[in-house]
Write a protein that holds these residues in place. Structure first.
Motif: not given
Ligand code: COA
Length: 254
Positions: A139-166
């Motif tokens: 996921s450290s490779l695939l999440v930034p690749q799919m979401m872009g780095y900053h959204r990946a950082a929200e998801a992986l560093l802050l651990g923030e949940p995101f819903m189906a729409e996002a």
């Protein structure tokens, strides 16, 4: 009742995570069952497509936290590692139907699926840092690749949940459907695939994936080494104990 139900019909093997009382958290035995099923599905010419699904209320709350405390995976042959390699390298179409929470590996496994359909109640999260751990399943490779780095950082560093729409917006999910229809819709898509020439599906998937397969597996190995070490460190132990004791973790001393 089995914690993982396995059913094959019309060329589609369906793996149902079935431990709803524990929010479909995954034990070592469940990873082993899923890894074995994927291996058999890969080798069996009668199986053309695999679907992973959960319950309408919960897809999976990730690794069983009690297992993390009592028997953290220690070797590259551990069932969780076998499962992660199996989904990353599975040559035939792999689909997922996701409703409710998809936590940790409940989300990261989806980056290895070819098609993902979500109920509008799906909530994705990768709270590894909050548990004193690090990203896994490449996921450290695939999440930034799919979401872009900053959204990946929200998801992986802050651990923030995101819903189906996002998840739909970033491309993790193909379509959002009413939760009660998610499994049936995914089955219908799987059957469409199962009616197509298998060799064409397999070759097209191989061609789409080959560019970074070696990198995905190398990233997974490196993450696995760090994750395995961190599972035994004080931050993770405090996070797991706090979860089981139903209190907030105290990281002030770690
Ligand atoms: N491992 C072990 N048990 C788990 C679990 C997990 N990952 N997730 C949930 N459970 C258990 C709870 O301990 C509880 O057991 P109990 O009834 O014996 O007390 C039961 O499942 C119900 O969970 P609960 O937390 O009460 O449900 P909820 O609807 O309030 O919340 C979640 C659902 C998924 C949001 C929440 O359970 C959660 O955050 N789980 C942990 C997720 C996690 O950190 N996973 C690891 C990722 S690496």
């Amino acid at each position: 009742m089995q914690d993982v139900l396995i059913h094959t019909a019309d060329g589609v093997t369906t793996l149902t995570i079935n431990r709803v009382d524990k929010k479909n958290s995954l034990t070592t035995a469940m990873y082993a069952a899923m890894a074995d099923t994927l291996q058999q599905a890969q080798d069996d010419d009668a199986v053309r497509v695999v679907v992973i699904q959960g319950d309408v209320t919960v897809f999976s709350s990730g690794n069983d936290i009690g297992d993390f405390l009592s028997g953290p995976p220690a070797t590259p042959d551990a069932p969780v590692s076998r499962f992660l390699r199996a989904i990353a390298t599975f040559p035939k179409p792999l689909l997922a139907a996701v409703c409710g929470p998809a936590v940790g590996v409940g989300t990261t496994m989806l980056f290895h699926c070819d098609l993902v359909y979500a109920g509008d109640n799906a909530a994705f999260s990768m709270p590894f840092v909050n548990l004193g751990l690090c990203a896994e399943a490449a996921s450290s490779l695939l999440v930034p690749q799919m979401m872009g780095y900053h959204r990946a950082a929200e998801a992986l560093l802050l651990g923030e949940p995101f819903m189906a729409e996002a998840a739909l917006e970033v491309g993790l999910v193909n379509r959002i459907v009413p939760p009660l229809e998610a499994n049936a819709f995914t089955q219908a898509q799987a059957r469409k695939l199962a009616a197509k020439p298998l060799s064409s599906l397999v070759e097209t998937k191989r061609l789409m994936k080959k560019g970074q397969m070696a990198q995905v597996l190398a990233q997974m190995d490196e993450e696995g080494q760090s994750f395995g070490r961190m599972l035994r460190e004080p931050a993770a132990k405090e996070a797991f104990t706090a979860f089981l004791e139903k209190r907030k973790p105290d990281f002030s001393r770690v």
